[in-house]
Design a protein around this motif. Sequence first.
Motif, PDB file in Angstrom:
ATOM      1  N   GLN A 112     -13.584  13.329 -11.111  1.00  0.00           N
ATOM      2  CA  GLN A 112     -13.518  12.327 -10.043  1.00  0.00           C
ATOM      3  C   GLN A 112     -14.909  11.929  -9.561  1.00  0.00           C
ATOM      4  OE1 GLN A 112     -11.542  15.089 -10.195  1.00  0.00           O
ATOM      5  NE2 GLN A 112      -9.803  14.901  -8.792  1.00  0.00           N
ATOM      6  N   SER A 169     -11.657   3.035  -2.710  1.00  0.00           N
ATOM      7  CA  SER A 169     -11.509   1.583  -2.820  1.00  0.00           C
ATOM      8  C   SER A 169     -10.410   1.091  -1.893  1.00  0.00           C
ATOM      9  CB  SER A 169     -11.167   1.189  -4.255  1.00  0.00           C
ATOM     10  OG  SER A 169     -12.076   1.759  -5.136  1.00  0.00           O
ATOM     11  N   LEU A 170      -9.268   1.786  -1.917  1.00  0.00           N
ATOM     12  CA  LEU A 170      -8.157   1.401  -1.035  1.00  0.00           C
ATOM     13  C   LEU A 170      -8.586   1.478   0.424  1.00  0.00           C
ATOM     14  CD1 LEU A 170      -5.157   3.205  -2.775  1.00  0.00           C
ATOM     15  CD2 LEU A 170      -5.585   0.759  -2.690  1.00  0.00           C
ATOM     16  N   MET A 222      -2.542  -4.279  -8.164  1.00  0.00           N
ATOM     17  CA  MET A 222      -2.088  -4.355  -6.771  1.00  0.00           C
ATOM     18  C   MET A 222      -1.934  -5.792  -6.307  1.00  0.00           C
ATOM     19  SD  MET A 222      -3.387  -1.292  -4.437  1.00  0.00           S
ATOM     20  CE  MET A 222      -2.102  -1.701  -3.286  1.00  0.00           C
ATOM     21  N   HIS A 277      -8.048  10.491  -7.467  1.00  0.00           N
ATOM     22  CA  HIS A 277      -9.384  10.012  -7.797  1.00  0.00           C
ATOM     23  C   HIS A 277     -10.022   9.367  -6.582  1.00  0.00           C
ATOM     24  CE1 HIS A 277     -10.859  10.199 -12.005  1.00  0.00           C
ATOM     25  NE2 HIS A 277      -9.709  10.844 -12.107  1.00  0.00           N
ATOM     26  N   ILE A 278     -11.187   9.910  -6.202  1.00  0.00           N
ATOM     27  CA  ILE A 278     -11.848   9.408  -5.004  1.00  0.00           C
ATOM     28  C   ILE A 278     -12.217   7.928  -5.159  1.00  0.00           C
ATOM     29  CG2 ILE A 278     -14.117  10.190  -5.784  1.00  0.00           C
ATOM     30  CD1 ILE A 278     -12.964  10.249  -2.146  1.00  0.00           C
ATOM     31  N   ALA A 279     -12.501   7.496  -6.383  1.00  0.00           N
ATOM     32  CA  ALA A 279     -12.844   6.086  -6.586  1.00  0.00           C
ATOM     33  C   ALA A 279     -11.668   5.202  -6.190  1.00  0.00           C
ATOM     34  CB  ALA A 279     -13.218   5.841  -8.047  1.00  0.00           C
ATOM     35  N   VAL A 280     -10.471   5.662  -6.543  1.00  0.00           N
ATOM     36  CA  VAL A 280      -9.270   4.886  -6.217  1.00  0.00           C
ATOM     37  C   VAL A 280      -9.016   4.883  -4.712  1.00  0.00           C
ATOM     38  CG1 VAL A 280      -6.772   4.858  -6.467  1.00  0.00           C
ATOM     39  CG2 VAL A 280      -8.208   5.244  -8.462  1.00  0.00           C
ATOM     40  N   PHE A 312       2.948   1.709  -3.244  1.00  0.00           N
ATOM     41  CA  PHE A 312       2.059   1.992  -4.387  1.00  0.00           C
ATOM     42  C   PHE A 312       1.548   3.435  -4.318  1.00  0.00           C
ATOM     43  CE2 PHE A 312      -2.188   1.577  -6.466  1.00  0.00           C
ATOM     44  CZ  PHE A 312      -1.731   1.230  -7.724  1.00  0.00           C
ATOM     45  N   PHE A 344      -7.285  11.833  -1.262  1.00  0.00           N
ATOM     46  CA  PHE A 344      -7.868  12.374  -2.497  1.00  0.00           C
ATOM     47  C   PHE A 344      -7.833  13.898  -2.507  1.00  0.00           C
ATOM     48  CE2 PHE A 344     -12.118  14.292  -3.240  1.00  0.00           C
ATOM     49  CZ  PHE A 344     -12.030  14.483  -4.605  1.00  0.00           C
ATOM     50  N   LEU A 351       0.832  -1.207   0.000  1.00  0.00           N
ATOM     51  CA  LEU A 351       0.000   0.000   0.000  1.00  0.00           C
ATOM     52  C   LEU A 351       0.866   1.256   0.000  1.00  0.00           C
ATOM     53  CD1 LEU A 351      -2.829  -0.926   2.526  1.00  0.00           C
ATOM     54  CD2 LEU A 351      -3.114  -0.305   0.135  1.00  0.00           C
TER      55      LEU A 351
END
Lengths: 250, 190
Positions: B26, A120-121, B45, A114-117, A95, A178, A92
């Motif tokens: 976004q 998700s994390l 990942m 990106h809030i989606a990324v 990356f 984000f 984590l």
Amino acid sequence: MAGPSIDALGQFRLSTGLGPLGAAINFTNSNEAMLASAAIIVVLFVLGLRSRAIVPGRLQALIELLYEFVRNMCVDTIGEEGLRFFPLVFTLFSFILLGNLLGLFPYFFAFTSHIAVTLSLALFVFAFSTGVGFYTHGFRFFKFFVPEGVPVWLLPLLVPIEIISYLSRPVSLSVRLFANMTAGHVMWEVFAGFMLLLTASFGIFGAFASIVPLGLNVALVALELLVAGLQAYVFAILTCLYLHDAVHMH
Amino acid sequence: MIRRTAFALALSMVPAAAMAEGTMPQMDFQNPLTTAQVLWMVVIMVVLYLTLSRWGLPQIGNILERREHQIASDLAAAHAAKAEADRAVAELHATMKQAREKAQADIAKAEADAKAKAFTDAKVLNDKLDAQLEYSEKQIAEARTTALAAIKPVAADVATTLMARLTGKAPDQAVLAPEIEAALAARKAA
């Protein structure tokens, strides 16, 4: 107004990468940057592990430094049990760090903006640490929401607060990363666009005056470099902290 | 951090001037690419995680462990060598002290021996010299006595011959003998 306008958000627009193949499988420009980050990490390991020397060279020292930094973070925050989660935290951290740093380069896509990324994390970290909590303690993990040494009559108030604060963890974790990345990149774009606007509006004087936003952007590079490292660190240490809560329940 | 996050939120959520396109890319969850990037991120990942956890990180762990081992064993060897050296130095000092004491004792003994030998030698020599002296004195005394005994008839002979030559007749031995005796006594006294 004629001439250039500031398109601060265009840099976040997703498109498909890797040519027609990427278009066919919806592989985005954001994924290109992710692939580059992962590739850089793996290449660093391959190069750093070439000699496996007792006295390390530069690249070996670099990955050893990274290794020990994250390892100490795991052990210090979670305890000796934290070594089980060390590869995960390392993945984590590296990356996100590489994503933040690559995003600082012009024409590179900052996928951590990106809030989606990030969500998700964060949701993965949240689900994983909650899973670890239930795996370690079974249903006793629910006691985590009942603070110790509190009068019973306060519990109806405190338990919902604890649960809400627990559930808000993925939100704060994802929005922090984000928002920081987005804000930095928007400011860069705004100041850079402002230089074009000044020049377009005031000609030669505007071109001279645009040294001010240029200076601001140069200063912002240093700040964003700090933020890139700091936010990756914050994400990793909060992951460790959540895992600590899951393992130790206090 | 909080203030920065708040500022960032304000800047990114409501960038009225910057919102040329209307919405933030976004927040455009209608776009299939927004979710597609997450799916590909999962793939990337997972591969990265497997690569690092199965291969990369254990390798570094091995290197660090090996280095720690090496340093520990080198340190232990150095400690052992230092202890050995210390012991050798102590041994050397002890030996040197012992040797010095022995040498001093030897010197003292040799000196005493030499003194004693010289003393006895001198004593023996003295005794010998004393004995020789005594013997010589005795011999001298003997010789004198003999010589004195022999001088009397010679003196009487000479006196008789002289008197016979001077006077033409032999002197009376009874008168001559006491005269010679007195002369010899006077000579001896002188």
